[in-house]
Design an enzyme around this catalytic site. Structure first.
Site, short mmCIF file in Angstrom:
data_model
loop_
_atom_site.label_atom_id
_atom_site.label_comp_id
_atom_site.label_asym_id
_atom_site.label_seq_id
_atom_site.Cartn_x
_atom_site.Cartn_y
_atom_site.Cartn_z
N GLU A 74 0.82 -1.21 0.00
CA GLU A 74 0.00 0.00 0.00
C GLU A 74 0.86 1.26 0.00
O GLU A 74 0.52 2.26 -0.63
CB GLU A 74 -1.01 0.00 1.15
CG GLU A 74 -0.41 -0.04 2.55
CD GLU A 74 -0.17 -1.44 3.09
OE1 GLU A 74 -0.51 -1.68 4.26
OE2 GLU A 74 0.37 -2.29 2.37
N CYS A 100 -0.92 -2.41 8.16
CA CYS A 100 -0.32 -2.27 9.48
C CYS A 100 -0.61 -0.86 9.99
O CYS A 100 -1.12 -0.01 9.25
CB CYS A 100 1.19 -2.51 9.40
SG CYS A 100 2.11 -1.21 8.54
#
Length: 143
Positions: A74, A100
């Site tokens: 990402e 995360c």
């Protein structure tokens, strides 16, 4: 939680399948993660986890631990948008592994409004943080 229509679920599943294919481009041995950013029904960016441009494509050391400089999928997709004329503001991020906590900050700063993911990361703090911030998340594991 916002209800996802049947039509939206069909598109979400298709984009997530594409992210799964994109993950296969990663040179990481431990985990291969793929991401797509979609805005106005167009893919505006893509990414997979790996080393920065110009580095060797080796993500792990001899013990199998991930090198500190490996970028998450990402993050790669968001950074690619930053180098383009596109904006991720209001976009949807499709990712094979939930973000995360570090990447969740990038998602917020990029203006992404929705995250669709396939698998839950072992630490759910990132997705929890996004949900607290008001970013819609959808978990689709079945396809």
């Amino acid at each position: 939680m916002v209800e996802v229509t049947e039509k939206q679920l069909k598109y979400d599943t298709a984009y997530l399948r594409m992210a799964v294919e994109w993950a296969k481009l990663s040179h990481c041995n431990r985990k291969q993660v793929g991401a797509l950013i979609v805005k106005d029904n167009m893919i505006i960016s893509d990414g997979y986890n790996g080393t920065p441009s110009g580095f060797t494509n080796c993500c792990e050391d001899d013990e199998g631990d991930t090198h500190w400089y490996v970028l998450h999928a990402e993050a790669n997709a968001i950074l690619k948008v930053a180098k383009s004329t596109q904006s991720a503001d209001g976009a949807t991020l499709y990712i094979t592994l939930s973000p995360c906590k570090e990447c969740s900050k990038l998602i917020i700063q990029a203006g992404i409004k929705r995250v669709v993911y396939k698998k839950k990361y072992k630490d759910t703090e990132g997705i929890d943080f996004l949900n607290e911030y008001g970013i819609q998340s959808t978990h689709i594991n079945e396809f």
